[in-house]
Design an enzyme around this catalytic site. Structure first.
Site, PDB file in Angstrom:
ATOM      1  N   HIS A 161       4.796   2.338  -3.497  1.00 46.17           N
ATOM      2  CA  HIS A 161       3.389   2.735  -3.466  1.00 46.17           C
ATOM      3  C   HIS A 161       2.965   3.138  -2.055  1.00 46.17           C
ATOM      4  O   HIS A 161       2.283   4.148  -1.842  1.00 46.17           O
ATOM      5  CB  HIS A 161       2.504   1.573  -3.918  1.00 46.17           C
ATOM      6  CG  HIS A 161       2.596   1.239  -5.365  1.00 46.17           C
ATOM      7  ND1 HIS A 161       2.433   2.177  -6.361  1.00 46.17           N
ATOM      8  CD2 HIS A 161       2.810   0.059  -6.002  1.00 46.17           C
ATOM      9  CE1 HIS A 161       2.545   1.591  -7.540  1.00 46.17           C
ATOM     10  NE2 HIS A 161       2.782   0.302  -7.345  1.00 46.17           N
ATOM     11  N   HIS A 177       4.317   6.453  -1.029  1.00 49.64           N
ATOM     12  CA  HIS A 177       3.609   7.492  -1.775  1.00 49.64           C
ATOM     13  C   HIS A 177       2.275   7.790  -1.092  1.00 49.64           C
ATOM     14  O   HIS A 177       1.912   8.954  -0.855  1.00 49.64           O
ATOM     15  CB  HIS A 177       3.399   7.020  -3.215  1.00 49.64           C
ATOM     16  CG  HIS A 177       3.056   8.105  -4.179  1.00 49.64           C
ATOM     17  ND1 HIS A 177       2.970   7.888  -5.536  1.00 49.64           N
ATOM     18  CD2 HIS A 177       2.757   9.408  -4.009  1.00 49.64           C
ATOM     19  CE1 HIS A 177       2.650   9.004  -6.144  1.00 49.64           C
ATOM     20  NE2 HIS A 177       2.500   9.951  -5.234  1.00 49.64           N
ATOM     21  N   HIS A 197       9.132  -2.434  -4.630  1.00 50.69           N
ATOM     22  CA  HIS A 197       8.142  -1.818  -5.513  1.00 50.69           C
ATOM     23  C   HIS A 197       6.877  -1.439  -4.738  1.00 50.69           C
ATOM     24  O   HIS A 197       6.418  -0.291  -4.796  1.00 50.69           O
ATOM     25  CB  HIS A 197       7.815  -2.807  -6.633  1.00 50.69           C
ATOM     26  CG  HIS A 197       6.797  -2.329  -7.615  1.00 50.69           C
ATOM     27  ND1 HIS A 197       7.133  -1.881  -8.869  1.00 50.69           N
ATOM     28  CD2 HIS A 197       5.441  -2.225  -7.537  1.00 50.69           C
ATOM     29  CE1 HIS A 197       6.038  -1.530  -9.521  1.00 50.69           C
ATOM     30  NE2 HIS A 197       4.985  -1.731  -8.728  1.00 50.69           N
ATOM     31  N   GLU A 198       6.315  -2.400  -4.006  1.00 48.06           N
ATOM     32  CA  GLU A 198       5.065  -2.133  -3.284  1.00 48.06           C
ATOM     33  C   GLU A 198       5.276  -1.133  -2.150  1.00 48.06           C
ATOM     34  O   GLU A 198       4.374  -0.344  -1.836  1.00 48.06           O
ATOM     35  CB  GLU A 198       4.475  -3.439  -2.756  1.00 48.06           C
ATOM     36  CG  GLU A 198       4.107  -4.440  -3.836  1.00 48.06           C
ATOM     37  CD  GLU A 198       3.164  -3.891  -4.895  1.00 48.06           C
ATOM     38  OE1 GLU A 198       2.431  -2.906  -4.607  1.00 48.06           O
ATOM     39  OE2 GLU A 198       3.161  -4.419  -6.026  1.00 48.06           O
TER      40      GLU A 198
END
Length: 606
Positions: free
Chosen positions: A398, A401, A394-395
């Site tokens: 980020h 991105h 998940h991290e």
């Protein structure tokens, strides 16, 4: 890997499991020198006051300076904040953060003339300037956004006053963070095997997953009861945060704090309310899952709230070292291409991550890509469970991105709205679970992973929407002038939670102490943030399904999305990627997937 056994002294953690902040500044002296230099430079931004309309060249010069200073301020703040997060007990990094908050406020005050002055030029002049001066091209999006928000932009003097108040605006969140992470005296309990365990935030996260029910109950009861003992203090900090938000919304002439919060990224209020209404409509699907959880856990009496984090298949104990987690995630991301995976591996090798919990370390997990000309960083509190591997994925979503947006976009459009940020992170979780299910045939393990997928929907879609509804009702209470106390906040929270989990129908028994859980959620100090986890999950599920199916065009569109920053408004960016968040379709499709997985599980367990 268990938190009860893991080294909690940061000084004894191997260096390879800590982040390397020297990539931002080599030492504190360099940070200090750069901060002093920038402090002296900030007043320069005011030299353009009254002259932005003199010519397109002057406007370009002013914007170049404004955004360059902003970029340098961000780098300074990122360093100070992450240094503080390593150990929230240390006062020196807290002081550095406070210095940066003040410097940001000074910068905002000096630059406060810009928006009103640009508005005074009018849309036609701005469009003409954009045609005449090529150097203004990178500023097209922020300039047009200023014109869009004209009705909520105040005079120069009023904007300066709001900017000067910024150091006060963050006080509630800062105070809460210090109390919850550093000063709070968490309880210690004795487990059924005789061990004594400190029930701090990391300890609680582990205890609620233990196989012994009485240990889970003891951990949750002790944790929330301890928080409840400070409900008056937490009620005061929450009230302060709400009043701040209400003040800014009214000052800028918004009809509500929700409208004010969503207007920045230009998200229709209907997207928020549609999510709450849609989840209310799908609560029967959620209750079906909860009943299935009870069956899978073999619980013969009533399912309780403290049972909701325990493994669905007790015989399966999935544990992963950091190295194993890295390999799993990198392999799962292969559908996004070799370049994507190469950057992931670069981050692992070059210490972009801070892995383990430690005394005083900030709880939870995050990615910080705010230092534009440096790579992003990740803070974890890794315990070695599958959920921690999923958090890593998940991290990293980020982080990637931020990495691609910073690489592709100029600084002024490199940052992106939270509304799209959580799409990239949740997308990675979808690729990870698909990879796991594709390669695991062992029955119990497969059931456990299918259950983890359902858990992800529970925690990301239903739980975050529960929080979103609670947050909306709390803000409405503040707007009506009702008392915001710890008791009032707890009463509202327990009511909404019991409705979500079917307490009245005995789907899940939500014990009284759960009323204090609201004070455990730091996101409530980030106004109307949490709903975006749910919307992003449904968007990511839709997009990931196409990439997993081998749709090369969908993959290309998603990678383009990762590099898009804020070059468009988030709703438009997601439409370009292939999903329309103004409709019910993403949520409805997610619910169909959830029911299909429950069908598969029920087919296996009979």
């Amino acid at each position: 890997m268990a938190t009860t056994e893991q080294e909690r002294d940061r000084a004894k953690v191997e260096e390879c499991y800590t982040w390397n902040l020297a990539d931002i500044y080599p030492d504190l002296a360099t940070w200090r020198a750069e901060k002093d230099r920038l402090k002296a430079a900030v007043p320069q931004v005011k030299t353009f006051a009254g002259h932005l309309g003199d010519s397109p060249r002057v406007l370009a010069d002013a914007l170049d300076l404004r955004f360059r200073l902003d970029k340098e301020l961000a780098r300074l703040y990122v360093y100070a904040s992450m240094l503080s997060d390593q150990d929230t007990r240390e006062s020196a990094p807290q002081g550095m953060q406070q210095e940066m908050q003040q410097l940001y406020a000074d910068f905002g005050a000096e630059a406060s003339y810009m928006q009103p002055e640009i508005l005074g030029l009018g849309g036609e002049t701005i469009e003409r300037f954009l045609v005449q001066e090529p150097r203004l091209a990178p500023f097209t999006v922020p300039l047009r956004d200023i014109i869009r928000r004209a009705a909520h932009t105040l005079s120069h003097a009023e904007e300066k006053l709001l900017a000067d108040a910024q150091p006060l605006a963050g006080s509630a969140s800062n105070i809460y963070g210090i109390i919850a992470n550093a000063d709070f005296v968490y309880p210690t309990i004795t487990l059924s095997d005789g061990r004594s365990v400190k029930v701090d935030q990391a300890g609680y996260a582990e205890l609620r997953t233990l196989p012994e029910r009485r240990d889970r109950e003891a951990g949750m009861s002790a944790f929330f009861t301890a928080l409840g003992g400070f409900r008056r203090t937490f009620g005061a900090t929450m009230n302060s945060s709400l009043q701040k938000t209400l003040f800014y919304a009214r000052a800028r002439k918004y009809s509500s704090t929700l409208e004010a919060s969503l207007d920045g990224p230009n998200i229709p209020v209907s997207v928020y309310t549609r999510l709450i209404d849609g989840i209310a409509r799908h609560l029967p699907t959620f209750h079906r899952y909860l009943r299935l959880r009870k069956r899978m856990m073999g619980i013969s009496d009533e399912l309780h709230y403290y049972d909701l984090y325990a493994p669905l298949v007790a015989s399966v104990k999935l544990r992963y070292s950091p190295k194993e987690a890295e390999e799993l995630v990198a392999t799962a991301m292969k559908p996004l291409g070799a370049d994507y995976v190469a950057v992931l591996n670069q981050g692992f090798r070059q210490r972009w991550l801070d892995w383990y919990p430690a005394e005083g370390k900030r709880s939870g997990a995050y990615s910080n890509g705010g230092a534009y000309e440096v790579h992003p960083y990740i803070l974890l509190n890794y315990l070695g469970q599958y959920n921690d591997v999923s958090t890593l994925a998940h991290e990293l979503g980020h982080t990637m991105h931020s990495y691609f947006s910073n690489k592709t976009q100029p600084f002024q459009t490199a940052d992106y709205s939270t509304f799209v940020a959580e799409v990239a992170s949740t997308f990675n979780e979808a690729l990870l679970i698909d990879h796991m299910l594709e390669h695991i045939t062992d029955g119990p393990t497969r059931l456990s992973l299918l259950g983890s997928y359902l858990e992800n929907i529970k925690s990301t879609v239903f739980r975050q929407t529960q929080f979103a509804e609670y947050e909306l009702r709390v803000h409405e209470m503040a707007a009506r002038g009702e008392a915001i106390t710890g008791d009032a906040l707890a009463e509202l929270y327990i009511g909404i939670t019991r409705r979500f989990y079917g307490h009245a129908e005995r789907v899940v028994v939500v014990d009284d102490y759960v009323a204090n859980e609201w004070s455990y959620i730091p996101h409530f100090y980030s106004d109307f943030y949490v709903f975006q986890y749910a919307t992003s999950f449904t968007a990511a599920e839709t997009l990931a399904a196409r990439v997993i199916a081998g749709d090369t065009l969908a993959t290309k569109r998603f990678l383009a999305f990762l590099g898009s920053g804020s070059s468009k408004y988030p709703i438009e960016l997601l439409k370009d990627a292939g999903v329309d968040m103004t409709t019910d379709e993403p949520l409805d499709q997610t619910m169909q997937t959830m029911n299909r997985i429950m069908d598969e599980i029920e087919g296996v367990i009979g």
